[in-house]
Design an enzyme around this catalytic site. Sequence first.
Site, PDB file in Angstrom:
ATOM      1  N   ASP A 111      53.060  37.658 129.168  1.00  0.00           N
ATOM      2  CA  ASP A 111      52.197  38.279 128.162  1.00  0.00           C
ATOM      3  C   ASP A 111      52.390  39.796 128.111  1.00  0.00           C
ATOM      4  O   ASP A 111      52.132  40.424 127.097  1.00  0.00           O
ATOM      5  CB  ASP A 111      50.713  38.003 128.482  1.00  0.00           C
ATOM      6  CG  ASP A 111      50.390  36.520 128.476  1.00  0.00           C
ATOM      7  OD1 ASP A 111      51.270  35.722 128.134  1.00  0.00           O
ATOM      8  OD2 ASP A 111      49.238  36.167 128.830  1.00  0.00           O
ATOM      9  N   ASP A 197      51.127  41.828 122.204  1.00  0.00           N
ATOM     10  CA  ASP A 197      51.348  41.239 123.522  1.00  0.00           C
ATOM     11  C   ASP A 197      52.809  40.786 123.550  1.00  0.00           C
ATOM     12  O   ASP A 197      53.331  40.310 122.530  1.00  0.00           O
ATOM     13  CB  ASP A 197      50.456  40.006 123.732  1.00  0.00           C
ATOM     14  CG  ASP A 197      49.034  40.352 124.172  1.00  0.00           C
ATOM     15  OD1 ASP A 197      48.667  41.538 124.147  1.00  0.00           O
ATOM     16  OD2 ASP A 197      48.296  39.420 124.540  1.00  0.00           O
ATOM     17  N   HIS A 248      50.145  34.284 121.153  1.00  0.00           N
ATOM     18  CA  HIS A 248      51.382  34.001 121.886  1.00  0.00           C
ATOM     19  C   HIS A 248      52.152  32.849 121.236  1.00  0.00           C
ATOM     20  O   HIS A 248      51.607  31.780 120.999  1.00  0.00           O
ATOM     21  CB  HIS A 248      51.101  33.735 123.368  1.00  0.00           C
ATOM     22  CG  HIS A 248      50.310  34.867 123.979  1.00  0.00           C
ATOM     23  ND1 HIS A 248      49.602  34.732 125.147  1.00  0.00           N
ATOM     24  CD2 HIS A 248      50.118  36.145 123.566  1.00  0.00           C
ATOM     25  CE1 HIS A 248      49.009  35.888 125.427  1.00  0.00           C
ATOM     26  NE2 HIS A 248      49.303  36.764 124.476  1.00  0.00           N
ATOM     27  N   ASP A 250      54.578  31.020 122.333  1.00  0.00           N
ATOM     28  CA  ASP A 250      55.282  30.027 123.151  1.00  0.00           C
ATOM     29  C   ASP A 250      54.560  28.700 123.367  1.00  0.00           C
ATOM     30  O   ASP A 250      54.946  27.908 124.238  1.00  0.00           O
ATOM     31  CB  ASP A 250      55.752  30.634 124.489  1.00  0.00           C
ATOM     32  CG  ASP A 250      54.661  31.366 125.234  1.00  0.00           C
ATOM     33  OD1 ASP A 250      53.530  31.419 124.734  1.00  0.00           O
ATOM     34  OD2 ASP A 250      54.951  31.890 126.328  1.00  0.00           O
ATOM     35  N   ARG A 267      51.247  22.998 113.754  1.00  0.00           N
ATOM     36  CA  ARG A 267      51.345  24.405 113.349  1.00  0.00           C
ATOM     37  C   ARG A 267      52.700  24.685 112.710  1.00  0.00           C
ATOM     38  O   ARG A 267      53.538  25.384 113.287  1.00  0.00           O
ATOM     39  CB  ARG A 267      51.216  25.309 114.575  1.00  0.00           C
ATOM     40  CG  ARG A 267      49.927  25.140 115.330  1.00  0.00           C
ATOM     41  CD  ARG A 267      49.961  25.963 116.601  1.00  0.00           C
ATOM     42  NE  ARG A 267      48.762  25.800 117.380  1.00  0.00           N
ATOM     43  CZ  ARG A 267      48.617  26.241 118.634  1.00  0.00           C
ATOM     44  NH1 ARG A 267      49.629  26.880 119.232  1.00  0.00           N
ATOM     45  NH2 ARG A 267      47.498  26.057 119.285  1.00  0.00           N
ATOM     46  N   SER A 303      43.299  28.063 126.585  1.00  0.00           N
ATOM     47  CA  SER A 303      44.470  27.705 125.778  1.00  0.00           C
ATOM     48  C   SER A 303      44.311  26.284 125.261  1.00  0.00           C
ATOM     49  O   SER A 303      43.483  25.524 125.744  1.00  0.00           O
ATOM     50  CB  SER A 303      45.753  27.804 126.603  1.00  0.00           C
ATOM     51  OG  SER A 303      45.873  29.063 127.177  1.00  0.00           O
ATOM     52  N   SER A 304      45.147  25.933 124.289  1.00  0.00           N
ATOM     53  CA  SER A 304      45.042  24.610 123.685  1.00  0.00           C
ATOM     54  C   SER A 304      45.879  23.591 124.461  1.00  0.00           C
ATOM     55  O   SER A 304      46.625  23.938 125.378  1.00  0.00           O
ATOM     56  CB  SER A 304      45.535  24.679 122.238  1.00  0.00           C
ATOM     57  OG  SER A 304      46.941  24.800 122.237  1.00  0.00           O
ATOM     58  N   CYS A 356      54.616  30.966 130.137  1.00  0.00           N
ATOM     59  CA  CYS A 356      53.677  32.096 130.279  1.00  0.00           C
ATOM     60  C   CYS A 356      53.706  32.691 131.692  1.00  0.00           C
ATOM     61  O   CYS A 356      53.575  33.905 131.865  1.00  0.00           O
ATOM     62  CB  CYS A 356      52.249  31.640 130.021  1.00  0.00           C
ATOM     63  SG  CYS A 356      51.939  30.955 128.397  1.00  0.00           S
TER      64      CYS A 356
HETATM   65  O1  DAV Z   1      48.317  27.544 121.724  1.00  0.00           O
HETATM   66  O2  DAV Z   1      46.775  27.682 123.129  1.00  0.00           O
HETATM   67  C1  DAV Z   1      48.227  29.652 124.518  1.00  0.00           C
HETATM   68  C2  DAV Z   1      49.059  30.805 124.975  1.00  0.00           C
HETATM   69  C3  DAV Z   1      48.706  31.237 126.306  1.00  0.00           C
HETATM   70  N1  DAV Z   1      49.358  32.441 126.727  1.00  0.00           N
HETATM   71  C4  DAV Z   1      47.755  28.133 122.608  1.00  0.00           C
HETATM   72  C5  DAV Z   1      48.345  29.435 123.069  1.00  0.00           C
END
Ligand code: DAV
Length: 391
Positions: A111, A197, A248, A250, A267, A303-304, A356
């Site tokens: 990050d 970031d 982010h 990734d 997405r 995060s997801s 990450c």
């Molecule tokens: O899609 O939840 C999480 C990224 C964490 N650095 C997401 C992004």
Amino acid sequence: MQKRIVNAWNEWDELEEIVVGIADDAYFEPTEPGNRPTLRDKNIAEILPFPRGFKKQEVTEKANEELNGLVTLLESHCVTVRRPEKHNFGVSVKTPLFEVENQYCAVCPRDVLITFGNEILEATMSRRSRFFEYLPYRKLVYEYWHNDPYMIWNSAPKPTMQDAMYREEFWEWPLEERFKRMHDFEFCITQDEVIFDAADCSRFGCDIFVQESMTTNRLGILWLKRHLEPRGFRVHDVHFPLDLFPSHIDCTFVPLAPGVVLTNPERPIKEGEEKVFMDNDWQFIEAPSPTSSNEEMPMFCQSSKWLAMNVLSISPKKVICEAQEHRLHDLLDKHGFEVYPIPFRNVYEFGGSLHCATWDIRRRGTCEDYFPKLNYTPLAATTNGVSCLIM
Ligand code: DAV
């Protein structure tokens, strides 16, 4: 000739040296204008606030065990692994323009820092609690700078992070409102200061794709363009309108090898932005549905479920994936990749998964053009060098 230590041009070339994060002394991310952490379970979130203070030792230890497991795996592939220094994340931060009760952790170097060829760049960051997150890595950066005479070191301008830099009402917008505004790409940060970031950037040789998000704004991308174009890079902004809380790139758009990107089926890339990939014969492989639903992700994880696709490539043929993501393993296997599964779910609540939690320093290979059929207008060729990005 002295050996180059810092040299990484893309996300997939054969890996030789990398930094892996540590979970020691991690704190819960505080509520601040750039972040409103919430408990995963909506019912519990109605009665309990998101925790504050330090993370329990046993939670930190479990995450460290998995991070150490990643180190062992990488070392078995002859990769040199370095770790950040310990840092007291419990210290509150006060600058002339803001105050925040504590910092966060050193689990996710991705990050904060990025290697563009022989350059190490420290990102501006977008949240107050992460303003000083470069500190646990500074000793390493100095070491690389002393030992590699070709290494260029830069730190992007620090934003003020004062109240006016944020759009706090963003957090109050109901989902329908966000959905309506999804093509505006306006989030919790305003467009007045340079903000990015490092993890919103994805490296494809001389082409760098940067996502506009809650953590990277248009001036941030413009700054990256002006910074990188004179060194021969082409910087492209990319968008994923259906991600209503983007942060982010990734977990959304993950290149695995020349010509292959792992994409997120929920997405899709903004209409028109796929063209550069299609014109240059890139293939999009859609990630399968992750093992856990969003509701099943760890309680404190922000995060997801798409952390499932946050994989780490150690060569154009070898990918490290989270152990339980069997559907992803099968898909990658079908596409000719060797998959190295490793348990990593205890790291999730510290902000990320395998990509990450790492920051690559050296990969074999040089800067290549993977988009030979590209119409690119450099800033120097636009009116006064002012990008259409800010007009
Ligand atoms: O899609 O939840 C999480 C990224 C964490 N650095 C997401 C992004």
